[in-house]
Design a protein around this motif. Structure first.
Motif, short mmCIF file in Angstrom:
data_model
loop_
_atom_site.label_atom_id
_atom_site.label_comp_id
_atom_site.label_asym_id
_atom_site.label_seq_id
_atom_site.Cartn_x
_atom_site.Cartn_y
_atom_site.Cartn_z
N UNK A 1 -84.45 16.75 22.62
CA UNK A 1 -83.62 15.66 22.12
C UNK A 1 -83.57 14.54 23.15
N UNK A 2 -83.24 13.33 22.68
CA UNK A 2 -83.31 12.14 23.54
C UNK A 2 -82.04 11.33 23.41
N UNK A 3 -81.48 10.94 24.56
CA UNK A 3 -80.38 9.98 24.59
C UNK A 3 -80.87 8.69 25.25
N UNK A 4 -80.16 7.61 24.97
CA UNK A 4 -80.48 6.30 25.54
C UNK A 4 -79.22 5.46 25.51
N UNK A 5 -79.31 4.23 25.95
CA UNK A 5 -78.18 3.31 25.88
C UNK A 5 -78.28 2.49 24.62
N UNK A 6 -77.12 2.09 24.11
CA UNK A 6 -77.08 1.19 22.94
C UNK A 6 -76.01 0.14 23.15
N UNK A 7 -76.31 -1.06 22.68
CA UNK A 7 -75.32 -2.13 22.71
C UNK A 7 -74.77 -2.34 21.30
N UNK A 8 -73.44 -2.37 21.19
CA UNK A 8 -72.78 -2.60 19.91
C UNK A 8 -71.82 -3.76 20.06
N UNK A 9 -71.68 -4.52 18.99
CA UNK A 9 -70.85 -5.72 19.01
C UNK A 9 -69.47 -5.46 18.41
N UNK A 10 -68.47 -6.02 19.05
CA UNK A 10 -67.08 -5.92 18.58
C UNK A 10 -66.56 -7.32 18.36
N UNK A 11 -65.96 -7.53 17.19
CA UNK A 11 -65.44 -8.85 16.83
C UNK A 11 -64.00 -8.95 17.31
N UNK A 12 -63.78 -9.77 18.37
CA UNK A 12 -62.47 -9.80 19.01
C UNK A 12 -61.48 -10.75 18.35
N UNK A 13 -61.95 -11.69 17.55
CA UNK A 13 -61.04 -12.74 17.07
C UNK A 13 -59.94 -12.18 16.18
N UNK A 14 -60.16 -11.00 15.57
CA UNK A 14 -59.12 -10.42 14.72
C UNK A 14 -57.95 -9.92 15.56
N UNK A 15 -58.16 -9.80 16.86
CA UNK A 15 -57.08 -9.31 17.72
C UNK A 15 -56.61 -10.33 18.74
N UNK A 16 -57.11 -11.56 18.68
CA UNK A 16 -56.69 -12.60 19.62
C UNK A 16 -55.43 -13.27 19.10
N UNK A 17 -54.30 -13.04 19.76
CA UNK A 17 -53.00 -13.52 19.28
C UNK A 17 -52.50 -14.65 20.17
N UNK A 18 -52.92 -15.86 19.90
CA UNK A 18 -52.35 -16.95 20.70
C UNK A 18 -52.18 -18.22 19.87
N UNK A 19 -51.87 -18.04 18.59
CA UNK A 19 -51.41 -19.16 17.78
C UNK A 19 -52.46 -20.16 17.38
N UNK A 20 -53.69 -19.72 17.14
CA UNK A 20 -54.71 -20.67 16.65
C UNK A 20 -54.41 -21.01 15.19
N UNK A 21 -54.40 -22.29 14.87
CA UNK A 21 -54.00 -22.70 13.53
C UNK A 21 -55.11 -23.40 12.75
N UNK A 22 -56.22 -23.81 13.40
CA UNK A 22 -57.30 -24.43 12.63
C UNK A 22 -58.33 -23.38 12.27
N UNK A 23 -59.01 -23.59 11.14
CA UNK A 23 -59.91 -22.57 10.62
C UNK A 23 -61.09 -22.33 11.53
N UNK A 24 -61.58 -23.36 12.24
CA UNK A 24 -62.69 -23.16 13.16
C UNK A 24 -62.29 -22.19 14.27
N UNK A 25 -61.07 -22.37 14.78
CA UNK A 25 -60.61 -21.51 15.85
C UNK A 25 -60.50 -20.06 15.46
N UNK A 26 -60.43 -19.79 14.16
CA UNK A 26 -60.27 -18.42 13.70
C UNK A 26 -61.60 -17.71 13.49
#
Length: 684
Positions: free
Chosen positions: A465-490
């Motif tokens: 069997x073989x193991x290796x490294x993998x890169x996975x992406x996490x979308x952080x904007x759903x957890x960024x809480x600092x009052x962004x109010x324009x749609x681009x910022x979201x």
């Protein structure tokens, strides 16, 4: 539950520290606006809600979601006092869990799903955000009218518990840029230290996002405050799951040239290992505190801290509790509150003993046997500031979502694990009558690796069997809480993390007689594991899945950690196979039988580690069978010391040597951030 119903709940989990009225939710073509009742908001909030909605472009597709007062009234005063909104919440602290249980009671008391939604939406901004997530997950799992709800990844809901401060700070900076100009934040594979610290060699395992989110989910599903008798084999599954984690940790240590973990000695005060987690708790604006090498466990009293229920406790108390449990094991009985004895010389003794040191609701005598597990975590978590004189935050040992990061976690749990093993050692040895299934033989065992042309692997596919490294992406904007109010910022902000992965494989087992059968099982169908967590974006896109009738609890060991890392030149492991009789193993269930189980059932992503919500564990054998205690061929034999001696006399057993090779190459998972975005390397 149809899509429109589900998405209303999903969007409640976005930006949990930000008021619900502040800005639209969702990243799909349609945005969701929650209309809260006027008497629920302060006058300035009502006016802000009106003004902010004027900023939404008229071309935006908006669904307005009305929120009303639920049918059953409630009072949040006690919850708010116990755990203020701007402090930490921990599943390790009894007062915090009592507050969470009260919110769960409120949410479960709502008679309809609409009432449940309204209560969730209105409570959301009035209680501690992490307490709300805990209570929402637990109540959603228990409500029959929420079957089919898909919980987004906890990595996206509460990323501050899993992503270090420097990438987090960079994510906030990226959120201020136009969407197309944002970079993918790539976290350096070297993680949070250097190999000057030997434990850093296994930091990829201790800091793994999936491993830590599993530990969080497990403690949500299996809360130590669950009502007495409400969780089947509660103590045993605690022991079994953490025992499995320790075995995996030891495998990683051995693969990296380290010795197995040494148990912590509670009769000594010295913590040899340092811990510098570099995490920041967003809602409380608190850094998780660090610990220097050779720190000392000290008596603690954190009652001055807002939201803390940790009264004065001495390390001598924890030692005494542990000694009393060991004394009970050696005596063969535990003292019951109110008088009487509980027999420990039975197979159920492991359940009782682990209940005692976890100090859950099923412990026979909490006052006498105390709370060694939780207060042990607290002692490690606050040794840097035991009386709050410096007003510092907790160490990572105090929260299940973060404690795996600390090398002391593994040493503490190894100590507790040995207490439970001590109980097992008093049970009778297994004999052939306990193991043999007459007439059944395991004839051949293979694991066959799938090929992947992206890896430079020229190995025989069978039993390599073989193991290796993998890169996975996490979308952080759903957890960024600092009052962004324009749609681009979201719009999306992406972090790319590196973790261990393996090439897929299948088990191929030949069984005879009666007749000849070949059992084939894919590695991804393990009863231990769950796949990479479901994201907000995947749920938003899956608008056609309207007939889901089964819930996912996301509790389970991560599939990408199914295999240990292994070594470049191959690391040998024994693969053990045993066939047992379902007619003996099966447990009568009020809801289902083993033969009717589907791949994704009610909170059954990982049956082995997480059990089944509101149902019995579906296997009557002791967890860990047949390795939970030694075996003998007959009454005159010595216990088997080698696997070959154990397997050979028993036809329904078999074993094979499998090598795990590690290839130092990194692959990209895909289905994440657009690759056209620039990359920004960040070292935690």
């Amino acid at each position: 539950m149809d899509y429109q119903e589900e998405i209303k709940f999903v969007c409640l989990c976005e930006r949990i520290g930000e008021p619900l009225y502040l800005s639209p939710r969702g990243h799909g073509a349609t945005k969701y606006l929650y209309n809260l009742p006027a008497d629920h908001l302060q006058p300035y909030e009502t006016q802000a809600m009106v003004e902010l909605r004027k900023l939404i472009p008229s071309t935006t597709s908006i669904v307005e979601v009305p929120v009303y007062k639920p049918s059953v009234p409630y009072d949040l005063t006690a919850i708010q006092k116990a755990v203020p909104r701007d402090t930490f919440f921990s599943e390790m602290e009894e007062g915090h869990l009592r507050a969470a249980d009260e919110l769960i009671r409120i949410l479960l008391s709502q008679p309809t799903r609409t009432d449940f939604f309204n209560a969730c939406a209105l409570c959301r901004d009035q209680v501690n955000p992490h307490l709300w997530v805990h209570s929402f997950i637990k109540s959603a799992l228990k409500r029959p009218d929420m079957r089919g709800f898909r919980l987004p990844s906890v990595l996206e809901i509460m990323p501050d518990l899993f992503i270090e401060a420097r990438p987090w700070k960079e994510a906030i900076k990226q959120a201020t840029l136009p969407s197309r100009e944002r970079a993918i934040i790539v976290i350096n594979k070297d993680f949070t230290g250097t190999n000057l610290d030997p434990n850093h060699k296994v930091a990829y395992f201790m800091e793994d996002l999936g491993g830590n989110s599993h530990h969080y989910h497990w403690h949500v599903v299996n809360s130590f405050m669950a009502p007495k008798g409400s969780v089947d084999r509660k103590g045993e599954i605690f022991y079994y799951m953490h025992h499995g984690m320790l075995a995996r940790y030891d495998s990683e240590r051995l693969a990296n040239g380290l010795n197995r973990v040494v148990p912590f000695d509670i009769h000594k005060d010295l913590i040899e290992e340092a811990c510098f987690p570099k995490l920041t708790l967003q809602n409380a604006s608190l850094n998780f505190s660090s610990r220097q090498e050779n720190s000392i466990l000290r008596d603690f009293n954190r009652t001055r801290e807002p939201g803390s229920n940790l009264n004065f406790l001495t390390i001598a108390d924890i030692r005494a509790w542990c000694d009393r449990i060991i004394e009970a094991i050696d005596a063969g009985f535990a003292i019951q509150e109110g008088g009487g004895r509980v027999d420990l010389r039975t197979e159920k003794g492991i359940d009782i003993v682990t209940n005692m040191w976890e100090s859950n609701s099923d412990t026979p005598h909490r006052k006498y046997y105390g709370m060694p597990h939780n207060y042990g975590h607290s002692a490690f978590g606050f040794c840097h500031d035991p009386d709050y004189r410096y007003k510092s935050g907790p160490g990572v040992m105090f929260l299940p979502a973060t404690s795996m990061r600390d090398a002391a976690f593994w040493r503490w749990h190894k100590y507790l694990d040995l207490i439970s093993k001590r109980q097992k050692d008093y049970l009778p040895l297994y004999t052939q009558d306990n193991l043999q299934w007459t007439g059944i033989a395991v004839n051949e065992i293979h694991v066959v690796r799938g090929d992947d042309i992206r890896l430079p692997v020229a190995l025989e596919p069978v039993n390599n069997l073989v193991t290796h490294w993998m890169q996975s992406d996490i979308e952080l904007s759903r957890g960024l809480d600092f009052g962004r109010t324009n749609l681009n910022g979201l719009d999306s902000v992406w972090v790319r993390a590196t973790h261990l992965q393996h090439l897929p494989f299948i088990y191929r087992i030949r069984v005879v007689p009666p007749g000849e059968h070949i059992i084939i099982q894919k590695s991804e169908n393990s009863t231990l594991t769950v796949p990479w967590a479901q994201t907000f974006r995947e749920i938003e896109r899956d608008v056609q899945s309207l007939t889901r009738t089964q819930a996912m609890c996301s509790c389970g060991w991560p599939d990408h950690l199914l295999l240990p890392r292994g070594r470049v030149d191959g690391m040998p492991f024994d693969l053990f196979v045993m066939l047992t009789n379902t007619q003996i193993d099966q447990v009568a269930s009020s809801r289902r039988q083993l033969g009717t189980l589907t791949p994704k059932g009610t909170c059954r992503d990982s049956i082995s580690y997480c059990g089944m919500i509101d149902d019995k564990f579906p296997d009557s054998r002791p967890m860990g069978y047949p390795f939970d205690r030694p075996a003998v061929s007959d009454e005159h034999s010595k216990p088997d010391m080698f696997l070959e001696d154990f397997v050979t006399p028993t036809s329904n057993m078999g074993s094979a040597v499998v090598k795990i090779f590690h290839v130092d190459k990194t692959l990209l998972r895909g289905n994440g951030a657009p690759e056209v975005l620039r990359k920004l390397q960040v070292t935690p």
